[in-house]
Design an enzyme around this catalytic site. Structure first.
Site, mmCIF file in Angstrom:
data_model
loop_
_atom_site.group_PDB
_atom_site.id
_atom_site.type_symbol
_atom_site.label_atom_id
_atom_site.label_comp_id
_atom_site.label_asym_id
_atom_site.label_seq_id
_atom_site.Cartn_x
_atom_site.Cartn_y
_atom_site.Cartn_z
ATOM 1 N N LYS A 22 0.837 -1.208 0.000
ATOM 2 C CA LYS A 22 0.000 0.000 0.000
ATOM 3 C C LYS A 22 0.872 1.258 0.000
ATOM 4 C CE LYS A 22 -1.764 1.717 3.966
ATOM 5 N NZ LYS A 22 -1.461 3.147 4.113
ATOM 6 N N ASN A 23 1.862 1.288 0.874
ATOM 7 C CA ASN A 23 2.648 2.512 1.018
ATOM 8 C C ASN A 23 3.605 2.772 -0.144
ATOM 9 O OD1 ASN A 23 1.326 3.015 3.357
ATOM 10 N ND2 ASN A 23 3.083 2.701 4.729
ATOM 11 N N CYS A 124 -4.961 13.218 12.661
ATOM 12 C CA CYS A 124 -5.500 11.891 12.431
ATOM 13 C C CYS A 124 -5.373 11.123 13.727
ATOM 14 C CB CYS A 124 -4.784 11.180 11.300
ATOM 15 S SG CYS A 124 -3.185 10.581 11.770
ATOM 16 N N ARG A 129 0.492 15.002 12.951
ATOM 17 C CA ARG A 129 1.000 14.779 11.588
ATOM 18 C C ARG A 129 0.985 16.024 10.692
ATOM 19 N NH1 ARG A 129 -0.751 8.763 9.720
ATOM 20 N NH2 ARG A 129 1.093 8.923 8.444
ATOM 21 N N ASP A 313 4.990 1.219 11.826
ATOM 22 C CA ASP A 313 3.846 0.486 11.283
ATOM 23 C C ASP A 313 3.796 -0.980 11.725
ATOM 24 O OD1 ASP A 313 2.917 2.726 10.059
ATOM 25 O OD2 ASP A 313 3.431 2.135 8.013
ATOM 26 N N ARG A 405 -8.484 -0.426 4.694
ATOM 27 C CA ARG A 405 -7.596 0.554 4.063
ATOM 28 C C ARG A 405 -6.254 -0.092 3.714
ATOM 29 N NH1 ARG A 405 -5.915 4.685 7.614
ATOM 30 N NH2 ARG A 405 -4.594 4.981 5.828
HETATM 31 C C1 UD1 Z 1 4.398 7.175 6.051
HETATM 32 C C2 UD1 Z 1 3.536 5.938 5.939
HETATM 33 C C3 UD1 Z 1 2.979 5.538 7.300
HETATM 34 C C4 UD1 Z 1 4.121 5.389 8.296
HETATM 35 C C5 UD1 Z 1 5.002 6.627 8.317
HETATM 36 C C6 UD1 Z 1 6.251 6.477 9.182
HETATM 37 C C7 UD1 Z 1 2.594 6.107 3.713
HETATM 38 C C8 UD1 Z 1 1.395 6.331 2.867
HETATM 39 N N1 UD1 Z 1 2.426 6.225 5.030
HETATM 40 O O1 UD1 Z 1 3.552 8.228 6.534
HETATM 41 O O2 UD1 Z 1 2.291 4.295 7.140
HETATM 42 O O3 UD1 Z 1 3.580 5.186 9.591
HETATM 43 O O4 UD1 Z 1 5.443 6.925 6.982
HETATM 44 O O5 UD1 Z 1 7.009 5.414 8.732
HETATM 45 O O6 UD1 Z 1 3.664 5.775 3.228
HETATM 46 N N2 UD1 Z 1 6.402 15.077 10.106
HETATM 47 C C9 UD1 Z 1 6.492 16.428 10.364
HETATM 48 N N3 UD1 Z 1 6.279 17.300 9.320
HETATM 49 C C10 UD1 Z 1 6.011 16.868 8.062
HETATM 50 C C11 UD1 Z 1 5.928 15.476 7.802
HETATM 51 C C12 UD1 Z 1 6.136 14.595 8.854
HETATM 52 O O7 UD1 Z 1 6.741 16.852 11.486
HETATM 53 O O8 UD1 Z 1 5.840 17.696 7.171
HETATM 54 C C13 UD1 Z 1 6.619 14.108 11.210
HETATM 55 C C14 UD1 Z 1 5.388 13.249 11.488
HETATM 56 O O9 UD1 Z 1 4.482 13.900 12.342
HETATM 57 C C15 UD1 Z 1 6.021 12.028 12.110
HETATM 58 C C16 UD1 Z 1 7.348 11.909 11.367
HETATM 59 O O10 UD1 Z 1 7.600 13.183 10.782
HETATM 60 O O11 UD1 Z 1 6.277 12.244 13.470
HETATM 61 C C17 UD1 Z 1 7.386 10.860 10.273
HETATM 62 O O12 UD1 Z 1 6.270 11.013 9.435
HETATM 63 P P1 UD1 Z 1 6.316 10.662 7.874
HETATM 64 O O13 UD1 Z 1 7.515 9.812 7.603
HETATM 65 O O14 UD1 Z 1 6.159 11.912 7.100
HETATM 66 O O15 UD1 Z 1 5.010 9.793 7.717
HETATM 67 P P2 UD1 Z 1 4.053 9.740 6.454
HETATM 68 O O16 UD1 Z 1 4.850 9.916 5.199
HETATM 69 O O17 UD1 Z 1 2.873 10.606 6.684
#
Ligand code: UD1
Length: 426
Positions: A22-23, A124, A129, A313, A405
C-alpha cells in the site's frame, strides 16, 4: 456495520500471498501525474486507500483503467493511469480527509501543472501529523506556498528549479513529494536526510523507468537531475513488507508455519530480527519467506525509528506478540505521539500492559480471552486480529474500515491457512 468474528486457538499453516505494498502503491499512483504518457502499475493491492486515490486522480482529470489482473486470485491487479490532460489542480477536502496520503499529489501536480491546491489533511488518529516539511521542500525548489481557507496552494507558473533540501527530521511522504517534484525541476536537486524506506527506492525506480535521473535512493542523500519531460512505463509495485511482517507474527503467535509468498526478506529488516529473537525461525525460500515457531515466545525490546530501524507500522502487531510472550517486553514509540490506542483494547483481551509516556511495558500472560474490541487505526486493527487468533473463545473486531484501508482480503488469506475468522454484518 461489518465486523470480524474470530475464534482463537487454530495453528496457522500453509501459504499466504503477500500483496503489493500500500505505502509503495500510493506514491507510485501519483507519479503518472508527471507525464502526458500512460503509466501502467502492476501488482496493485485491492484496498480502500487505492480507491480513494483513484477518485482523487479522476477528479484531477486523469483516466484510470483496470488493465487486467489475475482473475479470482487473492492479489495483484494492473491499472493504467493516463494523466495526459490535467483538468483540475485542486485536491478537495472531501477526498483528502479520507486519506492523508493524498498530500503526495502536491509535488507532482505543481511540477507538471505549475499549481496545486490541496486541502490540509488535518490531524488523524495517531497524532497531529503536520506537513511543514513537504511545504519547505517545495519552497526550496522555487514554489510559492500560501495557506488559505484550509487549503495549501503551491505555485510555480514558470516551473520548479533544482535546490538543496535538508530535512530536519526524516519524513517518508515529504521525501516522496520532493523526489517527484525534483524530477521535473530545472537543474539539480539534492535531498539530504532523506527517508531510506524501501518504498522510496520503489518510487525512485519507477521514476527512473519514466526517464528521471535519480541517484542515491535508499541512502540519506538523493541527487536528482531534473529533465524536461518524463515518459510512460510499466512498473510492478513491491511486495508489502508490513503485511508480510504482520502474517509472520501470526505464524509465531499460533506456533504455526507460514510461507509468505512473494515477500522479500531484504526489505523486511529489523522486525524480522526481533521476531527471530522472540523465537521465530525465518528462512528465505524460492517463493518467499518462511516463518515458523521454535515453540517458545520470548520477550523483546523495540524502539520505533525510520528505516532501517524498527518501523512504527509494525509496533502494534508486535505488542500483540509481546502480550503472550514468556517474560516482559518494552516498546517505545518514537515517531508518532499517539500510537498506543490499541493498548486498552489489547487489555480488554487480557493483556497486561502499562504505558508511561512513549513507552509501553508488556508483561506476557499465559493466555488471552476473547472479547468485543474496537479497531482505532489500521495497524492497531491488525494487532487485535492477531490477539484474537490466539485468544480463548470468540473475539469480535469492530470498525473494519481501518483494516480495509491496508490489508487486502485479510479474512480470506487467514482462512486459507487455517484460521477461524468471518466477516459478518450487524
Ligand atoms: C508514512 C507511511 C505511514 C508510516 C510513516 C512512518 C505512507 C502512505 N504512510 O507516513 O504508514 O507510519 O510513513 O514510517 O507511506 N512530520 C512532520 N512534518 C512533516 C511530515 C512529517 O513533522 O511535514 C513528522 C510526522 O508527524 C512524524 C514523522 O515526521 O512524526 C514521520 O512522518 P512521515 O515519515 O512523514 O510519515 P508519512 O509519510 O505521513
Amino acid at each position: 456495520m461489518e465486523k470480524l468474528v474470530i475464534t482463537g486457538g487454530n495453528r496457522l499453516e500453509g501459504d499466504i500471498d503477500i500483496s503489493g505494498a500500500k505505502n509503495a502503491a500510493l506514491p507510485l499512483m501519483c507519479a503518472p501525474l508527471l507525464t502526458e504518457e500512460p503509466v501502467t502499475l502492476t501488482n496493485l493491492p485491492r484496498l480502500a486507500d487505492i480507491s480513494t486515490l483513484t477518485d482523487l486522480l479522476n477528479h484531477l482529470g486523469a483516466t484510470v483503467t483496470i488493465a487486467g489482473g489475475n482473475g479470482g486470485a487473492l492479489t495483484g491487479r494492473s491499472m493504467t493511469f493516463d494523466a495526459s490532460n490535467i483538468a483540475d489542480t485542486v485536491a478537495p477536502y472531501d477526498i483528502v480527509r479520507k486519506m492523508r496520503a493524498s498530500i503526495i499529489v502536491l509535488g507532482p501536480l505543481v511540477a507538471r501543472a505549475g499549481e496545486a491546491i490541496v486541502s490540509l489533511p488535518g490531524g488523524c488518529a495517531i497524532g497531529n501529523r503536520p506537513i511543514d516539511l513537504h511545504l519547505k521542500a517545495l519552497e526550496a525548489l522555487g514554489a510559492d506556498i500560501e495557506l488559505e481557507d484550509g487549503y495549501v496552494r503551491a505555485s510555480a507558473p514558470n516551473g520548479l528549479t533544482g535546490g538543496t533540501v535538508r530535512f530536519p527530521l526524516v519524513s517518508v511522504g515529504a521525501t516522496e513529494n520532493t523526489l517527484m517534484a525534483a524530477a521535473l525541476a530545472k537543474g539539480t536537486s539534492v535531498i539530504e536526510n532523506a527517508a531510506r524506506e524501501p518504498e522510496i527506492t520503489d518510487l525512485a525506480n519507477c521514476l527512473i523507468a519514466m526517464g528521471a535521473k535519480i541517484e542515491g535512493a535508499g541512502t540519506e542523500t538523493i541527487t536528482v537531475e531534473g529533465v524536461d519531460k518524463l515518459h510512460g512505463c510499466t512498473y510492478a509495485v513491491m511486495p508489502d513488507r508490513i503485511e508480510a511482517g504482520s502474517y509472520a507474527i501470526a505464524a509465531l503467535m499460533t506456533r504455526g508455519n507460514l510461507l509468505l509468498k512473494n515477500a522479500r526478506l531484504g526489505d523486511m529488516g529489523a522486525p524480522m530480527d526481533v521476531l527471530a529473537e522472540a523465537g521465530g525461525i525465518i528462512t528465505e525460500e524460492a517463493g518467499g519467506v518462511r516463518v515458523k515457531s521454535n515453540g517458545h515466545i520470548g520477550g523483546f525490546n523495540i524502539v520505533t525509528q525510520p528505516f532501517p530501524a524498527f518501523p512504527t507500522d509494525m509496533q502494534a502487531q508486535f505488542m500483540a506478540l509481546a502480550s503472550i510472550a514468556d517474560g516482559a517486553s518494552v516498546i517505545t514509540e518514537a515517531i508518532f505521539e499517539n500510537r498506543f490506542m490499541h493498548v486498552p483494547e489489547l487489555c480488554r483481551l487480557g493483556a497486561d500492559i502499562t504505558v508511561t509516556g512513549a513507552s509501553a511495558t508488556i508483561r506476557g500472560v499465559k493466555s488471552l480471552r476473547g472479547a468485543q474490541v474496537m479497531a482505532t487505526d489500521l495497524r492497531a486493527s491488525m494487532s487485535l486480529v492477531l490477539a484474537g487468533l490466539v485468544a480463548d473463545g470468540e473475539t469480535t473486531v469492530n470498525r473494519l474500515y481501518h483494516l480495509d484501508r491496508g490489508y487486502e482480503r485479510l479474512e480470506d488469506k487467514l482462512r486459507t491457512v487455517g484460521a477461524q475468522i468471518e466477516r459478518v454484518n450487524g
